[in-house]
Design an enzyme around this catalytic site. Structure first.
Site, PDB file in Angstrom:
ATOM      1  CG  ASP A  16      -1.615  -1.326   1.462  1.00 63.06           C
ATOM      2  OD1 ASP A  16      -2.029  -1.966   0.480  1.00 63.06           O
ATOM      3  OD2 ASP A  16      -1.724  -1.729   2.643  1.00 63.06           O
ATOM      4  CG  ASN A 159     -15.802  -8.369   0.665  1.00 65.06           C
ATOM      5  OD1 ASN A 159     -16.024  -8.919  -0.412  1.00 65.06           O
ATOM      6  ND2 ASN A 159     -15.746  -9.022   1.805  1.00 65.06           N
ATOM      7  CD  GLU A 196      -8.764  -3.089  -0.930  1.00 65.45           C
ATOM      8  OE1 GLU A 196      -9.478  -3.283   0.081  1.00 65.45           O
ATOM      9  OE2 GLU A 196      -7.720  -3.756  -1.167  1.00 65.45           O
ATOM     10  CG  HIS A 260      -3.418   0.134  -1.614  1.00 61.72           C
ATOM     11  ND1 HIS A 260      -4.430  -0.212  -0.763  1.00 61.72           N
ATOM     12  CD2 HIS A 260      -3.084   1.417  -1.306  1.00 61.72           C
ATOM     13  CE1 HIS A 260      -4.687   0.810   0.044  1.00 61.72           C
ATOM     14  NE2 HIS A 260      -3.887   1.817  -0.279  1.00 61.72           N
ATOM     15  NE  ARG A 294       0.103  -7.142   0.607  1.00 59.50           N
ATOM     16  CZ  ARG A 294      -0.970  -6.595   1.172  1.00 59.50           C
ATOM     17  NH1 ARG A 294      -2.021  -6.252   0.428  1.00 59.50           N
ATOM     18  NH2 ARG A 294      -1.008  -6.371   2.465  1.00 59.50           N
TER      19      ARG A 294
END
Length: 324
Positions: A16, A159, A196, A260, A294
């Protein structure tokens, strides 16, 4: 247009990722750490230098209650002469385990250098539901400050969806809170129904809003919403969703689940740069949320003749001898 001479991954085990170039000439970097227990900041005069400096911990999770678990996706912004960090955090107690029990919170710092000074908790950003909420970002347009975030509407299956609102101040919403995107296409519904991680890029008379969709494994990918700069940003019809993902897994290049993202600019300010995370392998043991690999990656954004961004595909990992 020159190539971006930077190592990929830029910073390992940072998901992120958020890179912001400030008027002081420094790049500021923050991201989710694998332990999900703190917020770190780095700063450097160069993007490559962010990889070479140690993170400074500016805030640590609480022991129990709100803000005590799963500290996710911090972003740093400079608003009206102060620094703000937006982040999501969960609640833990004897009866709550903190997983997918997030709300959104804000820190404030008046120091010129955000690695110094005191970070003050401004509290929760309250929305119209007390439900799973995360991945806040903020931007200013034509004198109005907006807040964009992901949240679970108890009345909508799935979600998380994307919402936008005006802001009264950097930690308070005002007026209507508007749904602008929900998972509709198959590529937004793999594993989970997710929209998101929004990020804003204003160019060529339009406002481009990227976001991420589906589960956080190899299905994770980026979508795009586009609005005309003169449109009413609180009108859902102003935002047009691209029917296909704009950035997705590249089997050929060995990059999986890119998403993200955030945006920054090159050191000369002339080139737009995509900042994102991805894994270098497809098969994950256990829950993808607890796989730490990640990594933060960067690459140039190309621009199509019609003025829209072309993100291409995740470029292969490279280690340059003299990255700059």
């Amino acid at each position: 247009m020159s190539e971006l001479k930077l190592n990929n991954p830029l910073i390992e085990q940072r998901a992120d990722p958020w890179i912001y170039k400030h008027t002081d000439g420094y790049y500021y970097f923050t991201a989710s750490v694998p332990e999900y227990d703190r917020i770190e900041l780095r700063r450097s005069r160069t993007i490559s230098g962010l990889a070479e400096t140690e993170g400074t911990t500016i805030w640590v999770k609480h022991e129990t209650g709100w803000m005590s678990a799963n500290i996710w996706a911090p972003e740093i912004h400079y608003i009206d002469g102060k620094w703000y960090v937006y982040y999501a955090a969960a609640h833990t107690s004897e009866t709550r385990d903190g997983l997918f029990d997030h709300r959104m919170f804000v820190l404030e710092n008046e120091a010129a250098n955000p690695l110094e000074g005191e970070w003050v908790e401004k509290g929760q950003v309250v929305t119209k539901w007390e439900s799973f909420a995360l991945d806040a970002t903020t931007f200013e347009h034509r004198g109005t400050r907006y807040y964009v975030w992901a949240q679970k509407d108890p009345g909508i299956p799935g979600n998380s969806n994307l919402y936008i609102s005006e802001m009264e101040n950097p930690w308070t919403l005002k007026g209507e809170q508007v749904l602008i995107s929900r998972p509709e296409y198959d590529w937004e519904k793999q594993g989970y129904l997710v929209n998101e991680g929004a990020a804003i890029l204003k160019r060529n008379g339009r406002i481009f809003m990227t976001y991420s969709a589906s589960a956080t494994d190899h299905n994770y990918c980026m979508g795009l919403l586009t609005a005309d700069e003169s449109s009413d940003l609180l009108n859902p019809t102003s935002w047009v969703k691209s029917p296909e993902p704009v950035f997705a897994t590249s089997e050929a290049n060995g990059l999986y689940g890119p998403g993200h993202n955030s945006f920054t600019v090159s050191e000369d300010g002339k080139q737009d740069i995509l900042v994102y995370h991805a894994r270098s392998y497809k098969e994950i043991e256990g829950d993808p949320l607890y796989d730490p690999n990640r990594h933060t990656r960067v690459q140039l954004i190309r621009w199509n003749e019609d003025g829209t961004p072309n993100f291409g595909v995740p470029r292969p990992d490279t280690k340059l001898v003299n990255a700059d």
